[in-house]
Design a protein around this motif. Sequence first.
Motif, PDB file in Angstrom:
ATOM      1  N   PRO A 206       0.826  -1.214   0.000  1.00  0.00           N
ATOM      2  CA  PRO A 206       0.000   0.000   0.000  1.00  0.00           C
ATOM      3  C   PRO A 206       0.855   1.257   0.000  1.00  0.00           C
ATOM      4  O   PRO A 206       1.962   1.264   0.529  1.00  0.00           O
TER       5      PRO A 206
ATOM      6  N   HIS B  95       1.410   3.055  -2.985  1.00  0.00           N
ATOM      7  CA  HIS B  95       2.085   3.224  -4.263  1.00  0.00           C
ATOM      8  C   HIS B  95       1.196   3.931  -5.287  1.00  0.00           C
ATOM      9  O   HIS B  95       1.680   4.636  -6.152  1.00  0.00           O
ATOM     10  N   HIS B  96      -0.125   3.735  -5.188  1.00  0.00           N
ATOM     11  CA  HIS B  96      -1.028   4.213  -6.243  1.00  0.00           C
ATOM     12  C   HIS B  96      -1.705   5.531  -5.872  1.00  0.00           C
ATOM     13  O   HIS B  96      -1.930   5.819  -4.713  1.00  0.00           O
TER      14      HIS B  96
ATOM     15  N   HIS C 183       0.313   8.553  -0.799  1.00  0.00           N
ATOM     16  CA  HIS C 183       1.527   7.742  -0.724  1.00  0.00           C
ATOM     17  C   HIS C 183       1.957   7.569   0.723  1.00  0.00           C
ATOM     18  O   HIS C 183       2.953   8.107   1.169  1.00  0.00           O
TER      19      HIS C 183
ATOM     20  N   SER D 224      -4.707  -0.574  -2.655  1.00  0.00           N
ATOM     21  CA  SER D 224      -3.687  -1.539  -3.058  1.00  0.00           C
ATOM     22  C   SER D 224      -4.327  -2.896  -3.370  1.00  0.00           C
ATOM     23  O   SER D 224      -3.983  -3.552  -4.358  1.00  0.00           O
TER      24      SER D 224
ATOM     25  N   LYS E 267      -6.043  -2.670  -6.728  1.00  0.00           N
ATOM     26  CA  LYS E 267      -5.089  -2.662  -7.846  1.00  0.00           C
ATOM     27  C   LYS E 267      -4.522  -4.067  -8.078  1.00  0.00           C
ATOM     28  O   LYS E 267      -4.232  -4.441  -9.205  1.00  0.00           O
ATOM     29  N   ASP E 268      -4.389  -4.850  -7.001  1.00  0.00           N
ATOM     30  CA  ASP E 268      -3.952  -6.249  -7.169  1.00  0.00           C
ATOM     31  C   ASP E 268      -4.958  -7.015  -8.017  1.00  0.00           C
ATOM     32  O   ASP E 268      -4.606  -7.971  -8.703  1.00  0.00           O
TER      33      ASP E 268
END
Length: 394
Positions: free
Chosen positions: A15, A17-18, A34, A68, A71-72
């Motif tokens: 988590p 990163h996006h 972030h 996160s 997004k996975d």
Amino acid sequence: QPLHTLRAAEKGLLPGHHTFEWQPALKNVSPSCHVGIINGLSGWATSVDDVPADTITRRFRYDVALVSALKDLEEDIVEGLRERGLEDSACTSGFSVMIKESCDGMGDVSEKHGGGPVVPEKAVRFSFTVMSVSVRADGEEEDVVIFREPKPNSELSCKPLCLMFVDESDHETLTAVLGPLVAERNAMKQSRLILLVGGLPRSFRFHFRGTGYDEKMVREMEGMEASGSTYICTLCDSTRADASHNMVLHSFPRSPDENPERYENWRTKPFSESAVKLRNRVKGVFAKPFIETHPTMDALHCDIGNATEFYKIFQDEIGEVFRKANPSREERRSWRTALDKQLRKKLKLKPVMRMNGNYARRLMTQEAVEVVCELVPSEERREVLRELMGLYIQ
């Protein structure tokens, strides 16, 4: 690969990163995307006379961790849209995500030898699982499920959110550490997430279901008395006495909306009545409910309950209890010893003081029944035992 490339690759999986945004912005939560692992005690206002928390805790911000996790699943979501024949560009809003929340104590995690910081030797982990993602296409009545977690009980689909050195019975510390998570979760219920998935910004709403709690934690979170309470059920208001008279007809009146009301009654005592009457009015709710749970009977305790029953049946069959009016204690003890000895010899199953999950799962097998049948005198009863276990395993 050199370490720094692995580190860089790993950053995309953790988590923080996006980039994403919330509409409306989350109340009392920083808009920054972030944010990686944070100290679970950050944001505690400590006054001079506060005892410093004797715990170490690390967590992700709830919204960042959910992003996160989504997004996975990006490829699964896009593929799900394609399989359902939904036009990719038409589905940019109306996504809903079902989240299962779990929280459990992790027993003894003491350092076996080492001079680390002094913290409680127990730990608690709060985690979540993305159970399903569905979408309602423009002009449609029904939601269409585009992703469903194939293994919802696997530790692989269960994302850790917060780890803390706390004894799960320490209500004050536990609720203080989880407080910020609950605040973030409540903020997210009122808002929607805008996130790039498959190259297009899409909007998601989250629904939370706290089904991953054992009974002890449900009682803790819902402000109920501990397990020894006369109010034996987390779903209804039944007392021990009620339940022993009435094994069948139960309604489920306890609800997340009702427990806070009961707590208010307990706190304000509006009907100047005796302690006994008041306790009966609030049905054992005496602390402020902290997070709403959806208690269910979990598979582990079903296994344990069933195995306990079968363990008794095995003893009775070994001693042919149906032929005897009321066998003495010594007789019963000898049957139990025979059973334990046989299980230990043939299955390497050591006797346990209290039934646990691993023992239960080993006991509830066809293999175990065969071993027990060697001690059962009549062939007829052996057949019945085998059949019973066969039915159970089915």
